[in-house]
Design a protein around this motif. Structure first.
Motif, PDB file in Angstrom:
ATOM      1  N   THR A  55       3.980   1.555   2.694  1.00  0.00           N
ATOM      2  CA  THR A  55       5.335   2.056   2.492  1.00  0.00           C
ATOM      3  C   THR A  55       5.357   3.425   1.840  1.00  0.00           C
ATOM      4  O   THR A  55       4.423   3.812   1.140  1.00  0.00           O
ATOM      5  CB  THR A  55       6.153   1.071   1.627  1.00  0.00           C
ATOM      6  N   ASP A  56       6.458   4.148   2.072  1.00  0.00           N
ATOM      7  CA  ASP A  56       6.666   5.461   1.461  1.00  0.00           C
ATOM      8  C   ASP A  56       7.375   5.376   0.113  1.00  0.00           C
ATOM      9  O   ASP A  56       7.436   6.377  -0.607  1.00  0.00           O
ATOM     10  CB  ASP A  56       7.539   6.341   2.370  1.00  0.00           C
ATOM     11  N   ILE A 101      -1.823  -5.497   8.616  1.00  0.00           N
ATOM     12  CA  ILE A 101      -0.953  -4.698   7.750  1.00  0.00           C
ATOM     13  C   ILE A 101       0.055  -3.977   8.629  1.00  0.00           C
ATOM     14  O   ILE A 101      -0.306  -3.393   9.660  1.00  0.00           O
ATOM     15  CB  ILE A 101      -1.768  -3.653   6.953  1.00  0.00           C
ATOM     16  N   GLY A 102       1.329  -3.999   8.249  1.00  0.00           N
ATOM     17  CA  GLY A 102       2.350  -3.281   9.000  1.00  0.00           C
ATOM     18  C   GLY A 102       2.645  -1.922   8.376  1.00  0.00           C
ATOM     19  O   GLY A 102       2.705  -1.793   7.162  1.00  0.00           O
ATOM     20  N   ILE A 120      -3.653   2.559  -2.659  1.00  0.00           N
ATOM     21  CA  ILE A 120      -3.059   3.846  -2.321  1.00  0.00           C
ATOM     22  C   ILE A 120      -3.773   4.402  -1.100  1.00  0.00           C
ATOM     23  O   ILE A 120      -4.998   4.526  -1.084  1.00  0.00           O
ATOM     24  CB  ILE A 120      -3.173   4.837  -3.489  1.00  0.00           C
ATOM     25  N   GLU A 121      -2.982   4.730  -0.070  1.00  0.00           N
ATOM     26  CA  GLU A 121      -3.537   5.280   1.162  1.00  0.00           C
ATOM     27  C   GLU A 121      -3.528   6.797   1.095  1.00  0.00           C
ATOM     28  O   GLU A 121      -2.590   7.405   0.571  1.00  0.00           O
ATOM     29  CB  GLU A 121      -2.707   4.783   2.357  1.00  0.00           C
ATOM     30  N   LEU A 122      -4.581   7.412   1.628  1.00  0.00           N
ATOM     31  CA  LEU A 122      -4.668   8.870   1.702  1.00  0.00           C
ATOM     32  C   LEU A 122      -5.433   9.256   2.958  1.00  0.00           C
ATOM     33  O   LEU A 122      -6.039   8.414   3.624  1.00  0.00           O
ATOM     34  CB  LEU A 122      -5.332   9.443   0.446  1.00  0.00           C
ATOM     35  N   ILE A 179       0.844  -1.194   0.000  1.00  0.00           N
ATOM     36  CA  ILE A 179       0.000   0.000   0.000  1.00  0.00           C
ATOM     37  C   ILE A 179       0.877   1.241   0.000  1.00  0.00           C
ATOM     38  O   ILE A 179       1.769   1.391   0.847  1.00  0.00           O
ATOM     39  CB  ILE A 179      -0.922   0.003   1.235  1.00  0.00           C
ATOM     40  N   GLY A 180       0.652   2.129  -0.949  1.00  0.00           N
ATOM     41  CA  GLY A 180       1.417   3.367  -1.037  1.00  0.00           C
ATOM     42  C   GLY A 180       0.956   4.373  -0.003  1.00  0.00           C
ATOM     43  O   GLY A 180      -0.204   4.769   0.006  1.00  0.00           O
TER      44      GLY A 180
END
Length: 227
Positions: free
Chosen positions: A214-215, A191-192, A34-36, A6-7
């Motif tokens: 992750t970034d 999820i980590g 994608i996370e926001l 996941i971004g």
């Protein structure tokens, strides 16, 4: 079960966080989702920004809740990017989204958008706040939800189950095998976050996590190999 990458706020390690450019880069990198982050502006717009204040990520200052969308649009969100609204992200990328809501008010605004655009299959909703998760679950039947925690007690799995969350998103630096096994035993995914190093990836594998936030784009490729 498929391992998910996941971004985080797009790919905030290489692009300005929570901007359309960051989300597009995340999709191009092949992120599974994608996370926001979502807040409400003074005039009720569902704007994409992590902090409650604009100070850290823009040239402005003060709370988002005290600014209209027009005022937020005048700010530079990084490298000339503008603060986007949720609907713009939906149109800019096709990837699944994980939308983090900060409170019940944001949950209600997001629920309206999800119903209007039939987003139950595309948008998963996450929050640190149990009541916000419970609210969105009530307003959007069938929505998939994630309870987030940085620090947690032994009751974190019970909390997730109580609000109907299907997953836990937990701080990788504090995550233990005991917590993961308890969650998996109750049918929850884990999820980590935030997984940005090879050491973190090794921990992801050792804990048998279901995914990582992750970034950085390259974590997807190495994460696939590691996990």
């Amino acid at each position: 079960m498929t391992f998910l990458t996941i971004g985080h706020r797009g790919v905030m390690g290489v692009e300005p966080e929570n901007t359309l450019r960051s989300f597009i880069r995340a999709e191009q990198a092949g992120m599974d989702a994608i996370e926001l982050d979502l807040h409400l502006s003074k005039d009720g717009a569902l704007v994409v920004m992590h902090d409650a204040d604009v100070d850290r990520t823009t040239g402005g200052n003060g709370p988002i809740a005290d600014k209209t969308l027009a005022e937020l649009r005048e700010l530079d969100a990084g490298d000339g990017e503008r603060v986007p609204v949720f609907e713009e992200v939906l149109d800019a990328v096709r990837a699944p989204l994980q939308a983090e809501i900060k409170d019940v008010a944001a949950a209600r605004a997001l629920a309206e958008a999800m119903r209007r655009r039939d987003l139950v299959q595309r948008v998963e909703v996450s929050s640190f706040h149990d009541d916000a998760i419970a609210e969105i679950a009530t307003l959007v039947p069938g929505v998939r939800t994630v309870l987030i925690a940085s620090r947690w007690g032994a009751d974190v799995v019970d909390r997730a189950k109580a609000v109907g969350a299907a997953s836990l998103a937990l701080n990788i630096r504090r995550l233990t095998l005991e917590t993961v096994e308890h969650a998996h035993g109750e049918g929850l995914q884990v999820i980590g976050w935030v997984v940005n190093t090879q050491d973190h990836l090794r921990l992801v594998r050792a804990l048998e996590l279901d995914g990582a936030t992750t970034d950085f784009p390259e974590i997807r490729r190495t994460g696939r190999f590691t996990a």
